[in-house]
Design an enzyme around this catalytic site. Structure first.
Site, short mmCIF file in Angstrom:
data_model
loop_
_atom_site.label_atom_id
_atom_site.label_comp_id
_atom_site.label_asym_id
_atom_site.label_seq_id
_atom_site.Cartn_x
_atom_site.Cartn_y
_atom_site.Cartn_z
N HIS A 124 2.23 3.21 3.91
CA HIS A 124 1.44 2.19 4.62
C HIS A 124 1.07 2.64 6.04
O HIS A 124 1.05 1.84 6.97
CB HIS A 124 2.19 0.86 4.68
CG HIS A 124 2.47 0.24 3.35
ND1 HIS A 124 1.64 -0.67 2.76
CD2 HIS A 124 3.48 0.43 2.47
CE1 HIS A 124 2.14 -1.03 1.59
NE2 HIS A 124 3.25 -0.37 1.38
N ARG A 172 -0.51 -7.52 9.05
CA ARG A 172 -1.00 -6.13 8.99
C ARG A 172 -1.32 -5.79 7.54
O ARG A 172 -0.49 -5.95 6.65
CB ARG A 172 0.05 -5.15 9.54
CG ARG A 172 -0.46 -3.70 9.61
CD ARG A 172 0.54 -2.79 10.32
NE ARG A 172 0.09 -1.41 10.34
CZ ARG A 172 0.31 -0.53 9.35
NH1 ARG A 172 0.99 -0.90 8.27
NH2 ARG A 172 -0.14 0.70 9.45
N HIS A 187 10.01 -6.36 8.00
CA HIS A 187 11.26 -6.14 7.27
C HIS A 187 11.49 -7.31 6.30
O HIS A 187 11.62 -8.46 6.77
CB HIS A 187 12.41 -6.07 8.29
CG HIS A 187 13.71 -5.63 7.71
ND1 HIS A 187 13.99 -5.67 6.36
CD2 HIS A 187 14.82 -5.13 8.30
CE1 HIS A 187 15.21 -5.22 6.15
NE2 HIS A 187 15.73 -4.88 7.31
N ARG A 217 4.02 5.70 9.74
CA ARG A 217 4.83 5.12 8.67
C ARG A 217 4.83 6.06 7.47
O ARG A 217 3.78 6.59 7.12
CB ARG A 217 4.26 3.76 8.27
CG ARG A 217 4.43 2.65 9.31
CD ARG A 217 3.54 1.47 8.94
NE ARG A 217 3.76 0.29 9.77
CZ ARG A 217 3.22 0.11 10.98
NH1 ARG A 217 2.48 1.06 11.54
NH2 ARG A 217 3.45 -1.01 11.65
N ASN A 252 2.15 -7.21 -1.06
CA ASN A 252 0.99 -6.37 -1.42
C ASN A 252 -0.12 -7.24 -2.00
O ASN A 252 0.09 -8.43 -2.24
CB ASN A 252 1.40 -5.33 -2.48
CG ASN A 252 2.18 -4.17 -1.88
OD1 ASN A 252 2.12 -3.90 -0.69
ND2 ASN A 252 2.92 -3.47 -2.73
FE1 HDD Z 1 7.72 -1.05 1.51
C1 HDD Z 1 6.39 -0.41 4.55
C2 HDD Z 1 5.32 -3.49 1.00
C3 HDD Z 1 8.88 -1.55 -1.68
C4 HDD Z 1 10.21 1.13 2.10
N1 HDD Z 1 6.15 -1.79 2.56
C5 HDD Z 1 5.76 -1.39 3.81
C6 HDD Z 1 4.63 -2.14 4.23
C7 HDD Z 1 4.32 -3.00 3.22
C8 HDD Z 1 5.29 -2.79 2.17
C9 HDD Z 1 3.19 -4.01 3.20
C10 HDD Z 1 3.90 -1.97 5.53
C11 HDD Z 1 4.42 -2.88 6.58
C12 HDD Z 1 3.63 -2.71 7.84
O1 HDD Z 1 2.43 -3.06 7.82
O2 HDD Z 1 4.19 -2.23 8.81
N2 HDD Z 1 7.17 -2.21 -0.05
C13 HDD Z 1 6.23 -3.22 -0.02
C14 HDD Z 1 6.31 -4.00 -1.23
C15 HDD Z 1 7.32 -3.45 -2.00
C16 HDD Z 1 7.85 -2.33 -1.24
C17 HDD Z 1 5.45 -5.20 -1.54
C18 HDD Z 1 7.83 -3.88 -3.33
C19 HDD Z 1 7.72 -5.07 -3.81
N3 HDD Z 1 9.24 -0.31 0.40
C20 HDD Z 1 9.56 -0.67 -0.89
C21 HDD Z 1 10.79 0.02 -1.28
C22 HDD Z 1 11.19 0.77 -0.19
C23 HDD Z 1 10.18 0.54 0.84
C24 HDD Z 1 11.48 -0.13 -2.61
C25 HDD Z 1 12.37 1.65 -0.02
C26 HDD Z 1 13.48 1.53 -0.65
N4 HDD Z 1 8.17 0.20 3.04
C27 HDD Z 1 9.29 0.96 3.08
C28 HDD Z 1 9.48 1.64 4.42
C29 HDD Z 1 8.24 1.14 5.21
C30 HDD Z 1 7.52 0.26 4.21
C31 HDD Z 1 9.73 3.12 4.36
C32 HDD Z 1 7.37 2.20 5.89
C33 HDD Z 1 7.05 1.67 7.24
C34 HDD Z 1 7.90 0.52 7.41
O3 HDD Z 1 8.64 0.32 6.28
O4 HDD Z 1 7.99 -0.17 8.39
O5 HDD Z 1 10.67 1.23 4.99
#
Ligand code: HDD
Length: 710
Positions: free
Chosen positions: A78, A115, A342, A75, A151
């Site tokens: 995370h 997770r 998601h 990832r 989070n």
């Molecule tokens: Fe995110 C993963 C939480 C903003 C793009 N995010 C990811 C995971 C968590 C969060 C817990 C891990 C999920 C797992 O265990 O597979 N993210 C947050 C929270 C946010 C947040 C609480 C704001 C309130 N995230 C955020 C933004 C973006 C992303 C603004 C992009 C525009 N996040 C991602 C990602 C990930 C991710 C790149 C990486 C792996 C995945 O999604 O599955 O899409």
């Protein structure tokens, strides 16, 4: 090995569903992927005993090819995470505000997969990095999957998804030399923070002890964004989701965190796994902060701004149900690695708000799964598969598992009898909340998002004395790792606008002066909104000046359930002394480990044999919650550098210590002062007093006079 008996007890719809893909090789022959039994798994096919291997060797080729492709991209954020299965049980129907089935029907048990993760580090990085922890929950509801991807900190660092890649690039290892790993204490992170004042709120939370949790089982979870709940009549309420851990909220000290990172970098993962195996199932209550649609503009912050929380004094958290994690995954890759969360996975009864961070997330998560898991069929991977039936006209693509019957893959159709049908609303069909939006298309930020410092101040005001001290130390530690004075100065300038005392203390530790004015770098067209000079904290009003629940001390449950106590002893230990303490600890749900000079077994003074859990080579105080030294310890233990160090360090980290009988001799060989008032240092006291001292939390006053050099 996993405890199969416990797994058999803790089945749910989803774990049953997973069984169709679970494979066990017990009592089976070794085969190729094509099912052909293998006769020799050690030697490749060769032309003569000492000759070259043959291309014809399909067994070798298959084995090596599969191995070559074992890894998938980690990832982007995370990457390091630990997962577990469990269930969610509703206490009371929330039908008044939402039609979501799992929040309506108290007779349902909804399976979940959770997770937890760190954000910045790679997959193999330490669990104890100072960082935000991800808290992602997948609800396998009867109406489809709902993911609450949150989070352990209630606010986010930036307000608009547009900035997410910049923010993450700044915190990740620096691109020229890929350092540092899993750490925000470096130039680029603080450069970004200093230039983007909206980050100050979340950064202050991460610099506080919330950034170094004691256990994944002992942290809060937050959905962060404002979402909508929609009831049967189509009425919308705004909502923020909370997870409240029944074990309370606990953290380690920074010194402990750095040492745990070396001694047991898997500490959180191991703690979660072992406690689930032991039957100490971690539990969280789900809380809702509900705001009626008509109160949207009642607050002095914008509900759509993800850098803001709603103080519980303004909107109480209503506890509606409980989540219990009761089963470890069978296979890390298949479940924890391949699970795809998601925030856009929602069910009828829940909807989005216009929070611009959330809106961007709705794009990012599917997109990232396409590169991480390699195909739009990632929903078919067993851990991601819905328990509600899935039927549509999406077809094919890499690794398609479903064998769709029939000649129609379009809608509408008459050849397939019109199937699958669209569902009316009353049949459970999802309909988006018909929010009225009538506006110019603009690339701008609402003025209502521009107060970045008031809630940061609220957070700092709400910390207890020791928490504030730790936050100041963390700011100073991290900024000390920064090589540019102008970056340190800009952060201190921002801190000064939030809390003059905090800023002064940080600047003093850094040996710098707080500038009266900071210059923004030239040629970047930084808008007025982003210039820290334009952000003076508004006076916090009387209600929000302090919010008790923001301090971790408000979440101490006053018990010692599942805590781990070290007992330092040796052959000849006084069994009465040992057993009195063991019984008292076990009665309160705590556990213990025997720490002795050598491994194997020790014999007590009555001849009872006891297994040694940690010897003086492996033992470290930082993985224990408290330390006990019973009577009857040997001369080796009384004078050994390791036992002395174990006690010194436990003392330094403000944890409870109890000694009995000649345990006092060991104590007198340490640097621990015994002539000072210290409720967490118990000399020849009752086991019940030790229990009370652990339950009361650490004696942080020891930090005021740090005299133990551990
Ligand atoms: Fe995110 C993963 C939480 C903003 C793009 N995010 C990811 C995971 C968590 C969060 C817990 C891990 C999920 C797992 O265990 O597979 N993210 C947050 C929270 C946010 C947040 C609480 C704001 C309130 N995230 C955020 C933004 C973006 C992303 C603004 C992009 C525009 N996040 C991602 C990602 C990930 C991710 C790149 C990486 C792996 C995945 O999604 O599955 O899409």
């Amino acid at each position: 090995m996993k405890n199969q008996k416990k797994d058999e007890q803790n089945v749910n719809k989803k774990t049953e569903d997973l069984q169709q893909n679970v494979s066990s090789a017990e009592g089976q022959f070794l085969t190729t992927n094509q099912g052909v039994k293998i006769n020799d798994n050690n030697n490749s096919l060769k032309s003569g005993e000492r000759g070259p291997s043959l291309l014809e060797d399909f067994i070798l080729r298959e084995k090596i090819t599969h191995f070559d492709h074992e890894r998938i991209p980690e990832r982007i954020v995370h990457a390091r995470g630990s997962g577990a299965h469990g269930v969610f049980q509703l206490y009371e129907s929330q039908a008044e505000v939402t039609k979501a089935g799992f929040l309506n029907d108290t007779s349902r048990t909804t399976p979940v997969f959770v997770r937890f993760s760190t954000v910045a580090g790679s997959k193999g990085s330490t669990d104890l990095a100072r960082d935000v922890r991800g808290f992602a929950v997948k609800f396998y509801t009867d109406e489809g999957i709902f993911d609450l991807v949150g989070n352990n900190i209630p606010v986010f660092s930036i307000q608009d998804a547009m900035k997410f890649p910049d923010f993450i690039h700044s915190v990740k290892p620096e691109p020229h030399h890929e350092m540092p790993q899993a750490a925000s204490a470096h130039d680029t992170f603080w450069d970004f923070v200093s230039l983007v004042p909206e980050t100050m709120h979340m950064t202050s939370w991460v610099m506080s002890d919330r950034g170094i949790p004691k256990s994944l089982r002992m942290m809060e979870g937050f959905g962060i964004h404002t979402f909508r709940l929609i009831n049967e009549e189509g009425k919308s309420h705004f909502v923020k989701f909370h997870w409240k851990p029944l074990l309370g909220v606990h953290s380690v000290c920074w010194d402990e965190a750095t040492k745990i990172s070396g001694k047991d970098p898997d500490f959180h993962r191991r703690d979660l796994w072992e406690n689930i195996e032991k039957g100490n199932y971690p539990e969280w209550e789900l809380g809702l902060q509900i705001v009626p649609e008509e109160d949207e503009f009642k607050f002095d912050f914008d509900l759509l701004d993800p850098t803001k929380l709603i103080p519980e004094e303004l909107v109480p958290v209503k506890i509606v149900g409980k989540m219990t994690l009761n089963r470890n995954p069978d296979n890390f890759f298949a479940e924890t690695e391949q699970v795809a969360f998601h925030p856009g996975h929602i069910v009828p009864g829940i909807d989005f708000s216009n929070d611009p961070l959330l809106q961007g997330r709705l794009f990012s998560y599917t997109d990232t799964q396409l590169s991480r898991l390699g195909s739009p069929n990632f929903h078919e991977i067993p851990i991601n598969r819905s328990v509600a039936p899935v039927h549509n006209n999406q077809r094919d693509a890499h690794m398609r598992m479903t064998v769709n019957k029939g000649n129609t893959a379009y809608h509408p159709n008459s050849l397939g009898g019109g199937c699958p049908f669209q569902a009316m609303m009353k049949e459970g069909g999802f309909t988006s909340f018909p929010e009225r939006v009538d506006a110019h298309k603009i690339r701008n930020r609402s003025e209502s998002f521009s107060d970045h410092f008031s809630q940061t101040k609220l957070f700092m005001n709400s910390l207890s004395e020791h928490e504030k001290r730790h936050m100041i130390d963390a700011y100073a530690f991290e900024l000390s790792k920064v090589n540019y004075d102008h970056v340190k100065e800009r952060v201190c300038f921002n801190l000064n606008m939030i809390d003059k005392d905090v800023a002064k203390k940080v600047a003093d530790k850094l040996g710098i002066d707080i500038p009266k004015k900071v210059d923004m770098p030239l040629n970047q067209n930084i808008g007025a909104d982003e210039n820290p000079n334009n952000h003076q904290p508004k006076d916090a009003n009387s209600v929000t000046a302090k919010s008790d629940k923001l301090s971790m001390t408000a979440h101490n449950k006053g018990d010692i359930k599942t805590r781990m106590i070290g007992i330092i002893c040796d052959n000849g230990v006084d069994e009465t002394s040992l057993n009195n303490y063991k019984t008292a600890l076990e009665k309160e749900g705590a556990d213990y480990k025997i720490v002795a000079p050598k491994g194997g077994k020790i014999k007590g003074n009555n001849g009872t044999e006891m297994k040694v859990d940690e010897n003086f080579l492996t033992a470290t105080s930082v993985v224990f919650d408290a330390m006990f030294v019973p009577s009857g310890i040997s001369d080796v233990v009384v004078s050994h550098e390791v036992s002395r160090h174990l006690l010194n360090e436990t003392f330094k980290h403000c944890k409870a210590i109890a000694v009995e009988g000649n345990g006092k001799e060991l104590l007198s060989n340490t640097n621990i002062p015994t002539d000072k008032e210290d409720p967490a240092l118990l000399i020849d006291k009752k086991p019940a007093d030790f229990v009370k001292a652990i339950a009361a939390g650490r004696n942080w006053n020891r930090e005021l006079n740090p005299i133990v050099p551990a």
